[in-house]
Design a protein around this motif. Structure first.
Motif, PDB file in Angstrom:
ATOM      1  N   GLY A 260      -9.370   2.225  -1.394  1.00 59.02           N
ATOM      2  CA  GLY A 260     -10.116   0.963  -1.382  1.00 59.02           C
ATOM      3  C   GLY A 260      -9.657   0.069  -0.248  1.00 59.02           C
ATOM      4  N   ILE A 261     -10.617  -0.534   0.437  1.00 57.25           N
ATOM      5  CA  ILE A 261     -10.277  -1.436   1.543  1.00 57.25           C
ATOM      6  C   ILE A 261     -10.815  -2.828   1.241  1.00 57.25           C
ATOM      7  CG2 ILE A 261     -10.431  -1.827   4.034  1.00 57.25           C
ATOM      8  CD1 ILE A 261      -9.030   0.860   3.300  1.00 57.25           C
ATOM      9  N   GLN A 262      -9.950  -3.822   1.401  1.00 57.73           N
ATOM     10  CA  GLN A 262     -10.375  -5.214   1.200  1.00 57.73           C
ATOM     11  C   GLN A 262     -10.108  -6.038   2.455  1.00 57.73           C
ATOM     12  OE1 GLN A 262      -8.428  -6.142  -2.762  1.00 57.73           O
ATOM     13  NE2 GLN A 262     -10.608  -6.456  -3.249  1.00 57.73           N
ATOM     14  N   ALA A 263     -10.728  -7.205   2.492  1.00 54.21           N
ATOM     15  CA  ALA A 263     -10.485  -8.122   3.610  1.00 54.21           C
ATOM     16  C   ALA A 263      -9.165  -8.848   3.367  1.00 54.21           C
ATOM     17  CB  ALA A 263     -11.636  -9.107   3.710  1.00 54.21           C
ATOM     18  N   ALA A 264      -8.462  -9.147   4.454  1.00 58.15           N
ATOM     19  CA  ALA A 264      -7.135  -9.772   4.321  1.00 58.15           C
ATOM     20  C   ALA A 264      -7.195 -11.090   3.535  1.00 58.15           C
ATOM     21  CB  ALA A 264      -6.547 -10.007   5.705  1.00 58.15           C
ATOM     22  N   GLY A 265      -8.311 -11.804   3.647  1.00 56.54           N
ATOM     23  CA  GLY A 265      -8.417 -13.093   2.949  1.00 56.54           C
ATOM     24  C   GLY A 265      -8.900 -12.965   1.508  1.00 56.54           C
ATOM     25  N   SER A 266      -9.034 -11.728   1.048  1.00 60.25           N
ATOM     26  CA  SER A 266      -9.597 -11.527  -0.290  1.00 60.25           C
ATOM     27  C   SER A 266      -9.148 -10.148  -0.785  1.00 60.25           C
ATOM     28  CB  SER A 266     -11.130 -11.586  -0.142  1.00 60.25           C
ATOM     29  OG  SER A 266     -11.757 -11.375  -1.356  1.00 60.25           O
ATOM     30  N   GLN A 267      -7.857 -10.038  -1.132  1.00 60.93           N
ATOM     31  CA  GLN A 267      -7.322  -8.690  -1.362  1.00 60.93           C
ATOM     32  C   GLN A 267      -6.517  -8.539  -2.660  1.00 60.93           C
ATOM     33  OE1 GLN A 267      -4.022  -7.469   1.011  1.00 60.93           O
ATOM     34  NE2 GLN A 267      -3.954  -9.353   2.216  1.00 60.93           N
ATOM     35  N   PRO A 268      -7.067  -8.991  -3.793  1.00 62.84           N
ATOM     36  CA  PRO A 268      -6.292  -8.860  -5.041  1.00 62.84           C
ATOM     37  C   PRO A 268      -6.017  -7.411  -5.449  1.00 62.84           C
ATOM     38  CG  PRO A 268      -8.551  -9.580  -5.493  1.00 62.84           C
ATOM     39  CD  PRO A 268      -8.370  -9.644  -4.011  1.00 62.84           C
ATOM     40  N   VAL A 269      -6.930  -6.495  -5.148  1.00 59.89           N
ATOM     41  CA  VAL A 269      -6.702  -5.096  -5.545  1.00 59.89           C
ATOM     42  C   VAL A 269      -5.579  -4.496  -4.696  1.00 59.89           C
ATOM     43  CG1 VAL A 269      -7.739  -2.780  -5.620  1.00 59.89           C
ATOM     44  CG2 VAL A 269      -9.059  -4.768  -6.413  1.00 59.89           C
ATOM     45  N   VAL A 270      -5.593  -4.802  -3.407  1.00 57.73           N
ATOM     46  CA  VAL A 270      -4.534  -4.288  -2.515  1.00 57.73           C
ATOM     47  C   VAL A 270      -3.174  -4.786  -2.998  1.00 57.73           C
ATOM     48  CG1 VAL A 270      -3.653  -4.297  -0.140  1.00 57.73           C
ATOM     49  CG2 VAL A 270      -6.127  -4.220  -0.560  1.00 57.73           C
ATOM     50  N   LYS A 271      -3.109  -6.062  -3.343  1.00 58.42           N
ATOM     51  CA  LYS A 271      -1.818  -6.618  -3.806  1.00 58.42           C
ATOM     52  C   LYS A 271      -1.381  -5.939  -5.104  1.00 58.42           C
ATOM     53  CE  LYS A 271      -2.195 -11.099  -1.548  1.00 58.42           C
ATOM     54  NZ  LYS A 271      -2.790 -12.436  -1.724  1.00 58.42           N
ATOM     55  N   ALA A 272      -2.337  -5.689  -5.996  1.00 60.27           N
ATOM     56  CA  ALA A 272      -1.975  -5.044  -7.267  1.00 60.27           C
ATOM     57  C   ALA A 272      -1.416  -3.643  -7.026  1.00 60.27           C
ATOM     58  CB  ALA A 272      -3.185  -4.985  -8.187  1.00 60.27           C
ATOM     59  N   ILE A 273      -2.003  -2.933  -6.046  1.00 61.15           N
ATOM     60  CA  ILE A 273      -1.497  -1.584  -5.741  1.00 61.15           C
ATOM     61  C   ILE A 273      -0.118  -1.696  -5.087  1.00 61.15           C
ATOM     62  CG2 ILE A 273      -1.855   0.429  -4.218  1.00 61.15           C
ATOM     63  CD1 ILE A 273      -3.632   0.591  -6.667  1.00 61.15           C
ATOM     64  N   GLU A 274      -0.013  -2.581  -4.095  1.00 60.29           N
ATOM     65  CA  GLU A 274       1.266  -2.701  -3.383  1.00 60.29           C
ATOM     66  C   GLU A 274       2.405  -3.137  -4.307  1.00 60.29           C
ATOM     67  OE1 GLU A 274      -0.482  -3.700   1.068  1.00 60.29           O
ATOM     68  OE2 GLU A 274       0.403  -5.317  -0.101  1.00 60.29           O
ATOM     69  N   GLN A 275       2.071  -4.047  -5.224  1.00 63.67           N
ATOM     70  CA  GLN A 275       3.129  -4.587  -6.098  1.00 63.67           C
ATOM     71  C   GLN A 275       3.205  -3.837  -7.431  1.00 63.67           C
ATOM     72  OE1 GLN A 275       2.156  -8.796  -6.330  1.00 63.67           O
ATOM     73  NE2 GLN A 275       1.957  -8.917  -4.100  1.00 63.67           N
ATOM     74  N   ASN A 276       2.431  -2.768  -7.536  1.00 58.80           N
ATOM     75  CA  ASN A 276       2.422  -1.947  -8.743  1.00 58.80           C
ATOM     76  C   ASN A 276       2.154  -2.756 -10.018  1.00 58.80           C
ATOM     77  OD1 ASN A 276       2.439   0.539  -9.831  1.00 58.80           O
ATOM     78  ND2 ASN A 276       4.658   0.652 -10.118  1.00 58.80           N
ATOM     79  N   LEU A 277       1.188  -3.683  -9.921  1.00 51.29           N
ATOM     80  CA  LEU A 277       0.864  -4.530 -11.075  1.00 51.29           C
ATOM     81  C   LEU A 277      -0.041  -3.773 -12.041  1.00 51.29           C
ATOM     82  CD1 LEU A 277      -0.094  -7.864  -9.231  1.00 51.29           C
ATOM     83  CD2 LEU A 277       2.160  -7.147 -10.072  1.00 51.29           C
ATOM     84  N   GLU A 278       0.161  -3.976 -13.311  1.00 52.40           N
ATOM     85  CA  GLU A 278      -0.724  -3.414 -14.341  1.00 52.40           C
ATOM     86  C   GLU A 278      -2.023  -4.207 -14.373  1.00 52.40           C
ATOM     87  OE1 GLU A 278      -1.119  -0.870 -16.514  1.00 52.40           O
ATOM     88  OE2 GLU A 278       0.477  -0.101 -15.212  1.00 52.40           O
ATOM     89  N   VAL A 279      -1.847  -5.548 -14.298  1.00 55.56           N
ATOM     90  CA  VAL A 279      -3.003  -6.448 -14.365  1.00 55.56           C
ATOM     91  C   VAL A 279      -3.069  -7.232 -13.068  1.00 55.56           C
ATOM     92  CG1 VAL A 279      -4.056  -8.369 -15.618  1.00 55.56           C
ATOM     93  CG2 VAL A 279      -2.741  -6.634 -16.858  1.00 55.56           C
ATOM     94  N   LEU A 280      -4.230  -7.249 -12.493  1.00 54.45           N
ATOM     95  CA  LEU A 280      -4.394  -7.870 -11.175  1.00 54.45           C
ATOM     96  C   LEU A 280      -4.311  -9.408 -11.247  1.00 54.45           C
ATOM     97  CD1 LEU A 280      -7.327  -7.018  -8.877  1.00 54.45           C
ATOM     98  CD2 LEU A 280      -7.448  -9.086 -10.205  1.00 54.45           C
ATOM     99  N   ALA A 281      -3.737 -10.003 -10.198  1.00 60.19           N
ATOM    100  CA  ALA A 281      -3.677 -11.466 -10.133  1.00 60.19           C
ATOM    101  C   ALA A 281      -4.859 -11.965  -9.295  1.00 60.19           C
ATOM    102  CB  ALA A 281      -2.354 -11.889  -9.490  1.00 60.19           C
ATOM    103  N   PRO A 282      -5.797 -12.703  -9.901  1.00 56.13           N
ATOM    104  CA  PRO A 282      -6.981 -13.136  -9.157  1.00 56.13           C
ATOM    105  C   PRO A 282      -6.616 -14.091  -8.015  1.00 56.13           C
ATOM    106  CG  PRO A 282      -7.224 -13.575 -11.509  1.00 56.13           C
ATOM    107  CD  PRO A 282      -5.802 -13.168 -11.290  1.00 56.13           C
ATOM    108  N   GLU A 283      -7.431 -14.096  -6.974  1.00 58.28           N
ATOM    109  CA  GLU A 283      -7.251 -15.057  -5.872  1.00 58.28           C
ATOM    110  C   GLU A 283      -8.253 -16.186  -6.075  1.00 58.28           C
ATOM    111  OE1 GLU A 283      -7.325 -13.208  -2.019  1.00 58.28           O
ATOM    112  OE2 GLU A 283      -5.661 -11.878  -2.541  1.00 58.28           O
ATOM    113  N   ALA A 284      -7.742 -17.417  -6.057  1.00 52.68           N
ATOM    114  CA  ALA A 284      -8.605 -18.563  -6.392  1.00 52.68           C
ATOM    115  C   ALA A 284      -9.571 -18.907  -5.267  1.00 52.68           C
ATOM    116  CB  ALA A 284      -7.740 -19.763  -6.726  1.00 52.68           C
TER     117      ALA A 284
END
Ligand SMILES: Cc1ncc(COP(=O)(O)O)c(C=O)c1O
Ligand SMILES: N[C@@H](CCOP(=O)(O)O)C(=O)O
Length: 401
Positions: A260-284
Motif C-alpha cells: 500500500g502506498i500513501q501520500a506523506a501528508g496522509s499516511q496512517p496505514v504506513v505509520k501503523a505498519i511501521e510502528q506495528n500498531l494493532e489499531v491505526l491512529a487516525p490523522e486529524a
C-alpha cells in the motif's frame, strides 16, 4: 450462496439485511461465500470476455446487473520506467479506463445492482470525487436518485463535473472526507438511503476483480507484488479478499505481497505498519495534492493491515513532488495518463526500488486507479501553457524554433 460476516468478531447476518457494521462490535462486514457451492472452472472464466462479470460466480448479484461495461482494463508493461528502475517485470493496470474513469465502477456495478435487488430506492455516498462520479453514473443508469457529500474545495474538477452532469444531488460540506462519511452514514441509517461507500460489503466485491483480471492478463501467473494507492483502504482489502478466494478454490497457489502506498501528508496505514500498531491512529488533518487519497481515518484499515501483514507486503509513503514527478513520467515516457493518487502506486515502487527494499526480479503490478482527465487543474499547473501566435506559417515556424 453467501452470508455477511463481521470481519472482527465473526457475527453473521443474512445477506438481505441492510446493514453496514456489526450490531455486536461495530466493525465492518464482509461477504462470505459457501466455497463448496461455487461451481466454475478457470477454463470457463477464460472463455468469457475480460470484465467484472466474467467472475459472476464469485459475486453476490443474482439478476441482470446494472452495468456500463466495467472492467477489462489494460495491463501495460512499463518498459521504460521499469528499465530505469532495473525492474524488467513492472506493469500498470489502468483502472482509469473504466466507464467513469476509475476503479470505483467495478464496485458500483455490483453495489447499485444489489441496491436494486434489495429494493432500495435511493443511494448516497461521501466522496473525495471518484466514488461520487461513479455512483452518480450508475444511479442514473438504474434510475434511482443519488445524494453525494463532498469536502468543499478539495475535489478535483472533473469528478465534480461528472457527479453534477449525471444528475446527483451534490452537497459540499465545510469539513474533510472523514467527516462527510460519518454524516452520510448517519443519513443513510436514519433516512433509508442505501450507502455505497466502501463500508458497503457488496460494493467491494466488484473491486476484487482487479486482482482476478491482472492474473488472467499475466496468463494465469500470480504476480509477486500488487501495489495500490491507499485512501480509505477498501481497494487493497478487496483485492486481497478476492485472491484468498481464488486460493481457496485452488485456482492459484500463492498470494502476491500486498503493498500500500500513501501520500506523506496522509499516511496512517504506513505509520501503523511501521510502528506495528494493532489499531491505526487516525490523522486529524490529512493533506496532499492527491485529493483522492486525502483520508485520515481509513474505515477499512483493519482489513488492509491484515492484507499487508499476511502476505509479507509493505506500506510506504511518497511526497507530493514524488507523486507529480511519476504522473509526468507515466504520461511522457509510457503514454499513460493518470490522476495524482494513481501515480502514487508507481512512485511508491520507485522509492522502494531505490531504497533496495524490493527484489529486482519481482513481477510487479501497480494499480493506477483513475484517469488523468479527472484532475485537469493539477495537470495544467505542472505544464507550460500553450503559446498563442498569429495565424500564419512564419509565426508558427518562429514559435517552433
Ligand atoms: C483515484 C483513486 N486512487 C486511490 C484511491 C484509494 O482507494 P481506497 O480508498 O480504496 O484505498 C481512491 C479513492 O478511494 C481514488 O479515487
Ligand atoms: N477516493 C474515494 C474516497 C473513499 O471512498 P470509498 O467509498 O471507496 O471509501 C472517493 O473517490 O471518494
Amino acid at each position: 450462496m453467501y452470508r455477511l460476516v463481521c470481519v472482527h468478531c465473526g457475527a453473521t447476518y443474512s445477506p438481505d439485511q441492510i446493514i453496514y457494521t456489526c450490531n455486536r462490535c461495530g466493525h465492518l462486514l464482509t461477504v462470505e461465500y459457501d466455497m463448496d457451492g461455487i461451481d466454475v472452472s478457470r477454463n470457463e472464466w477464460n472463455r468469457r470476455p475480460l470484465s467484472v462479470w466474467r467472475y459472476r460466480e464469485l459475486l453476490p448479484v443474482r439478476g441482470e446487473p446494472v452495468s456500463l461495461q466495467e472492467g477489462g482494463t489494460p495491463l501495460y508493461h512499463l518498459k521504460k520506467i521499469g528499465k530505469e528502475l532495473g525492474l524488467s517485470e513492472l506493469y500498470a493496470k489502468h483502472e482509469g479506463m473504466n466507464p467513469t474513469g476509475s476503479f470505483k465502477d467495478r464496485g458500483m456495478t455490483v453495489g447499485v445492482s444489489m441496491a436494486r435487488e434489495l429494493g432500495m430506492t435511493s443511494v448516497a455516498c461521501a466522496s473525495t470525487g471518484n466514488t461520487s462520479a461513479s455512483l452518480a453514473a450508475y444511479a442514473a443508469k438504474a434510475g434511482v436518485p443519488c445524494v453525494v457529500l463532498l469536502p468543499a474545495g478539495k475535489v478535483a474538477l472533473g469528478k465534480v463535473a461528472q457527479a453534477l452532469m449525471h444528475g446527483a444531488r451534490v452537497i459540499s460540506i465545510r469539513g474533510n472526507f472523514d467527516k462527510a462519511l460519518e454524516m452520510v452514514h448517519e443519513l443513510c441509517i436514519t433516512h433509508g438511503l442505501y450507502l455505497l461507500n466502501s463500508v458497503n460489503p457488496y460494493r467491494l466485491e466488484g473491486q476484487k476483480t482487479i486482482g482476478f483480471e491482472a492474473i488472467d492478463q499475466l496468463g494465469g501467473e500470480v504476480p509477486d507484488r500488487i501495489v495500490l494507492p491507499v485512501g480509505n483502504a477498501g481497494n487493497i482489502s478487496a483485492v486481497y479478499k478476492g485472491l484468498r478466494e481464488l486460493e481457496s478454490l485452488g485456482f492459484i497457489d500463492r498470494l502476491p505481497m500486498m503493498t500500500g502506498i500513501q501520500a506523506a501528508g496522509s499516511q496512517p496505514v504506513v505509520k501503523a505498519i511501521e510502528q506495528n500498531l494493532e489499531v491505526l491512529a487516525p490523522e486529524a488533518a490529512p493533506e496532499t495534492i492527491a485529493t483522492a487519497i486525502r483520508i485520515g481515518a481509513p474505515v477499512n484499515a483493519e482489513k488492509a493491515l491484515v492484507a499487508i501483514r499476511a502476505t509479507g507486503g509493505t506500506a510506504a509513503s511518497v511526497t507530493d513532488e514524488e507523486i507529480l514527478s511519476m504522473q509526468r513520467d507515466l504520461a511522457r515516457k509510457e503514454g499513460i495518463g493518470v490522476e495524482p493518487a494513481s501515480a502514487a502506486s508507481v512512485a511508491g515502487i520507485r522509492k522502494l526500488a531505490e531504497l533496495g527494499l524490493i527484489d529486482r526480479d519481482e513481477r510487479i503490478v501497480c494499480v493506477v486507479t483513475g484517469h488523468l482527465l479527472k484532475d485537469p487543474e493539477t495537470v495544467v499547473r505542472q505544464c507550460e501553457p500553450p503559446i498563442e501566435i498569429d495565424a500564419d506559417l512564419p509565426s508558427l515556424l518562429s514559435a517552433l524554433r
